[in-house]
Design a protein around this motif. Structure first.
Motif, PDB file in Angstrom:
ATOM      1  N   ILE A 228      14.313  -7.027  -0.951  1.00 58.10           N
ATOM      2  CA  ILE A 228      13.922  -8.402  -0.619  1.00 58.10           C
ATOM      3  C   ILE A 228      14.821  -9.414  -1.336  1.00 58.10           C
ATOM      4  CG2 ILE A 228      12.118 -10.149  -0.922  1.00 58.10           C
ATOM      5  CD1 ILE A 228      10.078  -8.024  -0.222  1.00 58.10           C
ATOM      6  N   GLU A 229      15.084  -9.193  -2.622  1.00 56.89           N
ATOM      7  CA  GLU A 229      15.948 -10.126  -3.354  1.00 56.89           C
ATOM      8  C   GLU A 229      17.392 -10.071  -2.843  1.00 56.89           C
ATOM      9  OE1 GLU A 229      15.703  -9.889  -7.569  1.00 56.89           O
ATOM     10  OE2 GLU A 229      13.643 -10.679  -7.628  1.00 56.89           O
ATOM     11  N   HIS A 230      17.799  -8.918  -2.298  1.00 61.86           N
ATOM     12  CA  HIS A 230      19.155  -8.796  -1.749  1.00 61.86           C
ATOM     13  C   HIS A 230      19.253  -9.438  -0.366  1.00 61.86           C
ATOM     14  CE1 HIS A 230      22.341  -6.768   0.629  1.00 61.86           C
ATOM     15  NE2 HIS A 230      23.025  -6.859  -0.506  1.00 61.86           N
ATOM     16  N   ASP A 231      18.256  -9.192   0.489  1.00 60.41           N
ATOM     17  CA  ASP A 231      18.312  -9.679   1.875  1.00 60.41           C
ATOM     18  C   ASP A 231      17.977 -11.154   2.005  1.00 60.41           C
ATOM     19  OD1 ASP A 231      18.940  -7.101   2.455  1.00 60.41           O
ATOM     20  OD2 ASP A 231      17.127  -6.649   3.619  1.00 60.41           O
ATOM     21  N   PHE A 232      17.333 -11.718   0.991  1.00 54.34           N
ATOM     22  CA  PHE A 232      16.962 -13.137   1.033  1.00 54.34           C
ATOM     23  C   PHE A 232      17.581 -13.827  -0.189  1.00 54.34           C
ATOM     24  CE2 PHE A 232      13.799 -10.782   3.355  1.00 54.34           C
ATOM     25  CZ  PHE A 232      13.551 -11.564   4.478  1.00 54.34           C
ATOM     26  N   PRO A 233      18.817 -14.349  -0.039  1.00 53.99           N
ATOM     27  CA  PRO A 233      19.554 -14.945  -1.166  1.00 53.99           C
ATOM     28  C   PRO A 233      18.791 -16.064  -1.890  1.00 53.99           C
ATOM     29  CG  PRO A 233      20.982 -14.662   0.744  1.00 53.99           C
ATOM     30  CD  PRO A 233      19.591 -14.377   1.204  1.00 53.99           C
ATOM     31  N   LYS A 234      17.901 -16.764  -1.181  1.00 62.62           N
ATOM     32  CA  LYS A 234      17.147 -17.845  -1.815  1.00 62.62           C
ATOM     33  C   LYS A 234      16.010 -17.326  -2.692  1.00 62.62           C
ATOM     34  CE  LYS A 234      17.887 -21.459   1.671  1.00 62.62           C
ATOM     35  NZ  LYS A 234      17.203 -22.410   2.575  1.00 62.62           N
ATOM     36  N   CYS A 235      15.693 -16.042  -2.550  1.00 65.27           N
ATOM     37  CA  CYS A 235      14.593 -15.460  -3.329  1.00 65.27           C
ATOM     38  C   CYS A 235      15.012 -15.319  -4.786  1.00 65.27           C
ATOM     39  CB  CYS A 235      14.195 -14.105  -2.760  1.00 65.27           C
ATOM     40  SG  CYS A 235      12.812 -13.343  -3.629  1.00 65.27           S
ATOM     41  N   LYS A 236      14.394 -16.114  -5.648  1.00 61.30           N
ATOM     42  CA  LYS A 236      14.727 -16.061  -7.063  1.00 61.30           C
ATOM     43  C   LYS A 236      14.023 -14.898  -7.755  1.00 61.30           C
ATOM     44  CE  LYS A 236      15.128 -18.913 -11.195  1.00 61.30           C
ATOM     45  NZ  LYS A 236      15.032 -20.267 -11.760  1.00 61.30           N
ATOM     46  N   HIS A 237      12.807 -14.577  -7.284  1.00 54.58           N
ATOM     47  CA  HIS A 237      12.082 -13.453  -7.891  1.00 54.58           C
ATOM     48  C   HIS A 237      11.038 -12.936  -6.910  1.00 54.58           C
ATOM     49  CE1 HIS A 237      10.522 -10.809 -10.912  1.00 54.58           C
ATOM     50  NE2 HIS A 237       9.300 -11.312 -10.778  1.00 54.58           N
ATOM     51  N   CYS A 238      10.909 -11.616  -6.856  1.00 56.60           N
ATOM     52  CA  CYS A 238       9.909 -10.966  -6.015  1.00 56.60           C
ATOM     53  C   CYS A 238       9.026 -10.088  -6.905  1.00 56.60           C
ATOM     54  CB  CYS A 238      10.585 -10.123  -4.927  1.00 56.60           C
ATOM     55  SG  CYS A 238       9.418  -9.194  -3.904  1.00 56.60           S
ATOM     56  N   MET A 239       7.745 -10.404  -6.963  1.00 55.31           N
ATOM     57  CA  MET A 239       6.792  -9.623  -7.745  1.00 55.31           C
ATOM     58  C   MET A 239       6.046  -8.682  -6.804  1.00 55.31           C
ATOM     59  SD  MET A 239       5.413  -8.926 -10.659  1.00 55.31           S
ATOM     60  CE  MET A 239       5.815 -10.310 -11.743  1.00 55.31           C
ATOM     61  N   VAL A 240       6.127  -7.367  -7.067  1.00 55.60           N
ATOM     62  CA  VAL A 240       5.505  -6.374  -6.208  1.00 55.60           C
ATOM     63  C   VAL A 240       4.391  -5.646  -6.961  1.00 55.60           C
ATOM     64  CG1 VAL A 240       5.879  -4.348  -4.753  1.00 55.60           C
ATOM     65  CG2 VAL A 240       7.717  -6.027  -5.022  1.00 55.60           C
ATOM     66  N   HIS A 241       3.182  -5.666  -6.373  1.00 54.54           N
ATOM     67  CA  HIS A 241       2.030  -4.941  -6.936  1.00 54.54           C
ATOM     68  C   HIS A 241       1.683  -3.794  -5.999  1.00 54.54           C
ATOM     69  CE1 HIS A 241      -1.752  -4.361  -9.113  1.00 54.54           C
ATOM     70  NE2 HIS A 241      -2.345  -4.257  -7.930  1.00 54.54           N
ATOM     71  N   VAL A 242       1.327  -2.648  -6.565  1.00 51.74           N
ATOM     72  CA  VAL A 242       1.041  -1.458  -5.763  1.00 51.74           C
ATOM     73  C   VAL A 242      -0.455  -1.199  -5.702  1.00 51.74           C
ATOM     74  CG1 VAL A 242       1.386   1.024  -5.563  1.00 51.74           C
ATOM     75  CG2 VAL A 242       3.270  -0.414  -6.358  1.00 51.74           C
ATOM     76  N   ASN A 243      -0.974  -1.007  -4.467  1.00 51.57           N
ATOM     77  CA  ASN A 243      -2.364  -0.641  -4.234  1.00 51.57           C
ATOM     78  C   ASN A 243      -2.431   0.729  -3.561  1.00 51.57           C
ATOM     79  OD1 ASN A 243      -3.282  -3.084  -5.255  1.00 51.57           O
ATOM     80  ND2 ASN A 243      -3.338  -4.076  -3.232  1.00 51.57           N
ATOM     81  N   PRO A 244      -3.482   1.497  -3.822  1.00 51.96           N
ATOM     82  CA  PRO A 244      -3.614   2.818  -3.189  1.00 51.96           C
ATOM     83  C   PRO A 244      -4.010   2.720  -1.717  1.00 51.96           C
ATOM     84  CG  PRO A 244      -5.551   2.368  -4.518  1.00 51.96           C
ATOM     85  CD  PRO A 244      -4.595   1.234  -4.774  1.00 51.96           C
ATOM     86  N   TRP A 245      -3.433   3.605  -0.906  1.00 50.63           N
ATOM     87  CA  TRP A 245      -3.745   3.625   0.541  1.00 50.63           C
ATOM     88  C   TRP A 245      -4.568   4.846   0.881  1.00 50.63           C
ATOM     89  CZ3 TRP A 245      -1.782   6.895   4.611  1.00 50.63           C
ATOM     90  CH2 TRP A 245      -2.080   6.442   5.921  1.00 50.63           C
TER      91      TRP A 245
ATOM     92  N   LEU B 227       0.843  -1.193   0.000  1.00 52.56           N
ATOM     93  CA  LEU B 227       0.000   0.000   0.000  1.00 52.56           C
ATOM     94  C   LEU B 227       0.880   1.245   0.000  1.00 52.56           C
ATOM     95  CD1 LEU B 227      -2.588  -1.085   2.708  1.00 52.56           C
ATOM     96  CD2 LEU B 227      -3.086  -0.743   0.286  1.00 52.56           C
ATOM     97  N   VAL B 228       0.578   2.195  -0.900  1.00 56.80           N
ATOM     98  CA  VAL B 228       1.281   3.482  -0.929  1.00 56.80           C
ATOM     99  C   VAL B 228       0.233   4.594  -0.999  1.00 56.80           C
ATOM    100  CG1 VAL B 228       3.289   2.477  -2.082  1.00 56.80           C
ATOM    101  CG2 VAL B 228       1.479   3.533  -3.450  1.00 56.80           C
ATOM    102  N   GLU B 229       0.650   5.813  -0.716  1.00 62.76           N
ATOM    103  CA  GLU B 229      -0.266   6.951  -0.762  1.00 62.76           C
ATOM    104  C   GLU B 229      -0.990   6.997  -2.113  1.00 62.76           C
ATOM    105  OE1 GLU B 229      -1.100   9.050   1.489  1.00 62.76           O
ATOM    106  OE2 GLU B 229       0.403   8.793   3.063  1.00 62.76           O
ATOM    107  N   LYS B 230      -2.311   7.182  -2.066  1.00 65.03           N
ATOM    108  CA  LYS B 230      -3.114   7.111  -3.299  1.00 65.03           C
ATOM    109  C   LYS B 230      -2.841   8.265  -4.264  1.00 65.03           C
ATOM    110  CE  LYS B 230      -7.114   9.450  -1.264  1.00 65.03           C
ATOM    111  NZ  LYS B 230      -8.559   9.347  -0.984  1.00 65.03           N
TER     112      LYS B 230
END
Length: 292
Positions: free
Chosen positions: A275-292, A254-257
């Motif tokens: 997230i991909e840097h701090d978690f070496p096992k993370c092969k891919h992180c998909m981030v979706h943005v919603n209005p807050w 959630l981010v400012e609308k």
């Protein structure tokens, strides 16, 4: 670079495993024949089967390290899980064979089925226990280092061989003391231990094959990491799934609308990168943005 190092370590450990198992198989077979011990001959066959299982590990690890292609855009990590599950089934088959043989001897009540062995196979059993326990810890250490399910399965295969040799040792010892039926009793106990190891290995491989979620602690750490990024007001949804030894993360933040699209995108990129840097096992992180 890291993939090549992991593959090199796995192949080196597997090569040592094959060499040790071939030597042990020959030692057990010779001492079993000349020492008149059927238990030691069966143990030799068990060690020989480990050579095949280690070959399965090498193939599984090599296939898992292959890069993504058009037909497999998400990579080949699950091939290692498949190898681990095959090894689990092999373990179960070996355990069933040991247990069935023991039960058959116990129920037969035929004293002729129990042969008093010499001291030679007893010594071979002690050597086998020591060597296979060392191989278990050696392989387990490497498996943890590169997080390899197939290599961990092979480590437990070594432990099953060690348990088998303990059963042989006890059976031979009690046979020489005048209680030959204990050989069969020990075989049944060993069978149950092997079944437990096979179940654990198979379940771990299956969890990684069917997109099982990460453990609660890892999920919470990912959530806390996302919330620590400036501009993230909250989290609408967080899903994780295991893909072989890798992690995929699907995150809705959630981010400012009233933010501009470019600003919202920048925040999402920061979450993705951290997230991909701090978690070496993370092969891919998909981030979706919603209005807050």
């Amino acid at each position: 670079m890291e993939q090549n190092q992991n593959e090199t370590l796995a192949v080196r450990v597997s090569t040592v495993s094959i060499a040790v198992n071939l030597i042990l198989s020959l030692l057990k077979l010779v001492t079993g024949i000349f020492g008149k011990s059927n238990a030691m001959i069966s143990d030799a066959i068990h060690s020989a089967s480990d050579v095949f299982s280690t070959v399965v590990v090498i193939v599984g690890v090599k296939m898992a390290q292959k890069k993504a292609d058009e037909e497999h855009p998400y990579g080949h990590e699950r091939m290692e899980c498949a190898a681990a599950m095959i090894l689990a089934m092999l373990l179960a088959v070996v355990g069933f064979g040991i247990g069935a043989s023991g039960i058959q001897k116990i129920l037969s009540g035929n004293s002729d089925a129990f042969v008093i062995p010499t001291l030679l196979p007893l010594i071979a059993a002690v050597v086998s226990i020591a060597v296979k326990e060392w191989m278990f810890w050696y392989t387990k250490s490497a498996a943890k280092k590169i997080d390899s399910a197939a290599l961990m399965a092979d480590a437990w295969h070594h432990r099953s061989d060690s348990l088998s040799s303990i059963g042989s040792f006890l059976g031979i010892l009690f046979s020489r003391m005048g209680y030959p039926v204990m050989d069969a009793v020990a075989s049944v106990i060993i069978c149950l231990c092997i079944f437990k190891a096979a179940y654990d290995i198979f379940k771990d491989g299956l969890d990684k094959m069917v997109d099982h979620c990460c453990d609660t602690e890892t999920v919470q750490k990912i959530r806390d990491t996302a919330l620590s990024i400036e501009g993230v007001r909250g989290i609408d949804d967080l899903k994780t799934r295991l893909f072989g030894d890798k992690i995929y993360v699907d995150l809705e933040i959630l981010v400012e609308k009233d933010l501009k699209l470019i600003d919202a995108h920048t925040i999402a990129e920061q979450v993705h990168a951290v997230i991909e840097h701090d978690f070496p096992k993370c092969k891919h992180c998909m981030v979706h943005v919603n209005p807050w």
